[in-house]
Scaffold this motif. Sequence first.
Motif, PDB file in Angstrom:
ATOM      1  N   LYS A 225       1.065 -50.741   7.374  1.00 12.94           N
ATOM      2  CA  LYS A 225       2.466 -50.453   7.073  1.00 12.94           C
ATOM      3  C   LYS A 225       2.943 -49.216   7.825  1.00 12.94           C
ATOM      4  N   SER A 226       2.200 -48.118   7.732  1.00 15.23           N
ATOM      5  CA  SER A 226       2.561 -46.874   8.414  1.00 15.23           C
ATOM      6  C   SER A 226       1.917 -46.758   9.789  1.00 15.23           C
ATOM      7  N   GLN A 227       1.015 -47.668  10.106  1.00 13.27           N
ATOM      8  CA  GLN A 227       0.272 -47.676  11.368  1.00 13.27           C
ATOM      9  C   GLN A 227      -0.475 -46.351  11.584  1.00 13.27           C
ATOM     10  N   ASN A 228      -1.272 -46.035  10.578  1.00 12.94           N
ATOM     11  CA  ASN A 228      -2.169 -44.882  10.639  1.00 12.94           C
ATOM     12  C   ASN A 228      -3.611 -45.353  10.500  1.00 12.94           C
ATOM     13  N   ILE A 229      -4.505 -44.716  11.233  1.00 15.78           N
ATOM     14  CA  ILE A 229      -5.934 -44.924  11.072  1.00 15.78           C
ATOM     15  C   ILE A 229      -6.462 -43.751  10.248  1.00 15.78           C
ATOM     16  N   TRP A 230      -7.063 -44.053   9.101  1.00 19.44           N
ATOM     17  CA  TRP A 230      -7.584 -43.025   8.206  1.00 19.44           C
ATOM     18  C   TRP A 230      -9.108 -42.976   8.315  1.00 19.44           C
ATOM     19  N   ILE A 231      -9.665 -41.766   8.254  1.00 24.67           N
ATOM     20  CA  ILE A 231     -11.097 -41.561   8.466  1.00 24.67           C
ATOM     21  C   ILE A 231     -11.627 -40.589   7.415  1.00 24.67           C
ATOM     22  N   SER A 232     -12.809 -40.868   6.883  1.00 22.43           N
ATOM     23  CA  SER A 232     -13.495 -39.923   5.991  1.00 22.43           C
ATOM     24  C   SER A 232     -14.009 -38.747   6.823  1.00 22.43           C
ATOM     25  N   THR A 233     -13.588 -37.552   6.468  1.00 20.88           N
ATOM     26  CA  THR A 233     -14.017 -36.361   7.211  1.00 20.88           C
ATOM     27  C   THR A 233     -14.449 -35.275   6.224  1.00 20.88           C
ATOM     28  N   ALA A 234     -14.709 -34.094   6.734  1.00 22.15           N
ATOM     29  CA  ALA A 234     -15.091 -32.960   5.897  1.00 22.15           C
ATOM     30  C   ALA A 234     -14.534 -31.695   6.523  1.00 22.15           C
ATOM     31  N   SER A 235     -14.229 -30.720   5.693  1.00 23.31           N
ATOM     32  CA  SER A 235     -13.739 -29.442   6.188  1.00 23.31           C
ATOM     33  C   SER A 235     -14.878 -28.661   6.815  1.00 23.31           C
ATOM     34  N   GLY A 236     -14.557 -27.551   7.460  1.00 30.23           N
ATOM     35  CA  GLY A 236     -15.583 -26.700   8.046  1.00 30.23           C
ATOM     36  C   GLY A 236     -16.552 -26.150   7.023  1.00 30.23           C
TER      37      GLY A 236
ATOM     38  N   ASP B 118     -15.049 -57.521  23.583  1.00 29.78           N
ATOM     39  CA  ASP B 118     -15.336 -56.611  24.699  1.00 29.78           C
ATOM     40  C   ASP B 118     -15.173 -55.150  24.275  1.00 29.78           C
ATOM     41  N   TYR B 119     -16.003 -54.297  24.841  1.00 31.28           N
ATOM     42  CA  TYR B 119     -15.870 -52.851  24.652  1.00 31.28           C
ATOM     43  C   TYR B 119     -14.640 -52.360  25.410  1.00 31.28           C
ATOM     44  N   LEU B 120     -13.813 -51.550  24.756  1.00 27.15           N
ATOM     45  CA  LEU B 120     -12.592 -51.042  25.377  1.00 27.15           C
ATOM     46  C   LEU B 120     -12.679 -49.547  25.686  1.00 27.15           C
ATOM     47  N   LYS B 121     -13.057 -48.735  24.695  1.00 28.58           N
ATOM     48  CA  LYS B 121     -13.144 -47.292  24.940  1.00 28.58           C
ATOM     49  C   LYS B 121     -13.820 -46.617  23.761  1.00 28.58           C
ATOM     50  N   THR B 122     -14.120 -45.340  23.926  1.00 28.80           N
ATOM     51  CA  THR B 122     -14.657 -44.503  22.859  1.00 28.80           C
ATOM     52  C   THR B 122     -13.678 -43.364  22.601  1.00 28.80           C
ATOM     53  N   VAL B 123     -13.329 -43.165  21.344  1.00 25.85           N
ATOM     54  CA  VAL B 123     -12.432 -42.085  20.944  1.00 25.85           C
ATOM     55  C   VAL B 123     -13.278 -40.972  20.335  1.00 25.85           C
ATOM     56  N   ILE B 124     -13.195 -39.781  20.914  1.00 23.89           N
ATOM     57  CA  ILE B 124     -13.977 -38.639  20.437  1.00 23.89           C
ATOM     58  C   ILE B 124     -13.172 -37.899  19.370  1.00 23.89           C
ATOM     59  N   LEU B 125     -13.764 -37.708  18.205  1.00 23.73           N
ATOM     60  CA  LEU B 125     -13.085 -37.043  17.102  1.00 23.73           C
ATOM     61  C   LEU B 125     -13.310 -35.533  17.148  1.00 23.73           C
ATOM     62  N   PRO B 126     -12.371 -34.736  16.613  1.00 28.34           N
ATOM     63  CA  PRO B 126     -12.528 -33.273  16.609  1.00 28.34           C
ATOM     64  C   PRO B 126     -13.377 -32.794  15.442  1.00 28.34           C
ATOM     65  N   SER B 127     -14.533 -33.433  15.237  1.00 31.45           N
ATOM     66  CA  SER B 127     -15.337 -33.182  14.052  1.00 31.45           C
ATOM     67  C   SER B 127     -16.735 -33.746  14.261  1.00 31.45           C
ATOM     68  N   THR B 128     -17.712 -33.159  13.567  1.00 29.26           N
ATOM     69  CA  THR B 128     -19.066 -33.716  13.550  1.00 29.26           C
ATOM     70  C   THR B 128     -19.355 -34.355  12.193  1.00 29.26           C
ATOM     71  N   ALA B 129     -18.306 -34.652  11.434  1.00 31.26           N
ATOM     72  CA  ALA B 129     -18.459 -35.192  10.080  1.00 31.26           C
ATOM     73  C   ALA B 129     -19.171 -36.545  10.088  1.00 31.26           C
ATOM     74  N   HIS B 130     -19.645 -36.933   8.939  1.00 32.50           N
ATOM     75  CA  HIS B 130     -20.413 -38.163   8.747  1.00 32.50           C
ATOM     76  C   HIS B 130     -19.567 -39.415   8.990  1.00 32.50           C
ATOM     77  N   VAL B 131     -18.264 -39.314   8.891  1.00 35.80           N
ATOM     78  CA  VAL B 131     -17.279 -40.397   9.099  1.00 35.80           C
ATOM     79  C   VAL B 131     -17.754 -41.708   8.472  1.00 35.80           C
ATOM     80  N   GLY B 132     -18.090 -41.641   7.176  1.00 37.29           N
ATOM     81  CA  GLY B 132     -18.627 -42.802   6.485  1.00 37.29           C
ATOM     82  C   GLY B 132     -17.638 -43.907   6.236  1.00 37.29           C
ATOM     83  N   GLY B 133     -16.345 -43.657   6.415  1.00 36.89           N
ATOM     84  CA  GLY B 133     -15.351 -44.697   6.202  1.00 36.89           C
ATOM     85  C   GLY B 133     -14.206 -44.584   7.183  1.00 36.89           C
ATOM     86  N   ILE B 134     -13.627 -45.744   7.516  1.00 33.04           N
ATOM     87  CA  ILE B 134     -12.447 -45.798   8.375  1.00 33.04           C
ATOM     88  C   ILE B 134     -11.603 -46.968   7.898  1.00 33.04           C
TER      89      ILE B 134
END
Length: 357
Positions: free
Chosen positions: A147-158, A126-142
């Motif tokens: 262990k640390s309970q972090n979600i890591w995302i491929s981003t780019a600087s300004g 089921d669809y739960l929600k959409t999380v809006i990121l503070p970026s328009t990056a390509h986000v090619g990986g997630i």
Amino acid sequence: KFGLLWILFILIIIFGRFLFFKSNYSTAGNPSSSPIYSFSHQKYLLKTHYPNLYSSLIMNSEKDAPVIPNLLGIDSLKASDGSPGVSTQMDPQGVTRSENYLLVSAYSRDHAYNSVIIVIHATTGDYLKTVILPSTAHVGGITYDDKSQNIWISTASGEGAGEVSSITYETFNSYDFSKSKTAISFDQSIDLGNITQSSFLTYYDGSLFIGFFEKTGDGVLTRYDINSDGTMDVDYSSQLTLADGESLAKPENIYPIDNKIQGMTIYDNVIIISKSYGSANSELQLFKFTDLSNINLDRKADATIAAPPYMEQISTYNDSAYLVFESGAPHYRTNSGIVKVDRVLELDLKNLVSTIQ
């Protein structure tokens, strides 16, 4: 009698179209999901055209291959002024699995809207929600660091340089765009140097493996350790100069890889690579290894499995792998010459790697 036969013929055509061709039903919890194919026809196409891939797929029911929701219209924020809007150009890029969620990253092809993470219930689909990121990056990986309970995302600087960013699981769980109407905040953003944006990444055994896509020449894969507090161990004082002159914060390891690599993951003693570009068939490439400090991915794979075009990231969770394709995006879904996939596909990893063990 002749008239009854015509009526029967028409009913068969209508029913067949519903069963085998495009279906517009809504899956539970996904009111705006509009699958390209019915579940039955998606299975039929994969089994017919990609039998080796299909033999390892887990597709017993709809929930085993959930449709990526809202691809025809996703809530986001306008890049121009930060106001809420609906993007009709979102393009899926990355996928990962946590304890509770399937997470699909997507960017707005026209760059008019912020990138997003689409959150799907891991067991019900089921669809739960959409999380809006503070970026328009390509986000090619997630990827998810359990262990640390972090979600890591491929981003780019300004300035368009490579970055990776992270969000804590606690922050992610509490985010509600319907109430805040703002983007989520990154808890970390790590500058990787003046190399072009990071293309894909995966977490494995205390490290982030970050890859950089190249269309023609060899790409680059790097490994950075994750500290005990969940931060990334980057040696900013030491820059590594690559063959093309770009600089990179010094990693623990650096490995050459082939071109057109969209994602990689690790299972047991096998590295699985997703290779894809354009409308040609994609490939899953399997490489056996014994030591992660000394792996060779710039060689012929130990096994290669054909997959539909436009395959993006692959990620693992326990004994399953998850695949996401961008062919379900509005930009590609009218292409009648390819097998399109707008679902998250799950693979039985024990089955997949058994051929080279």
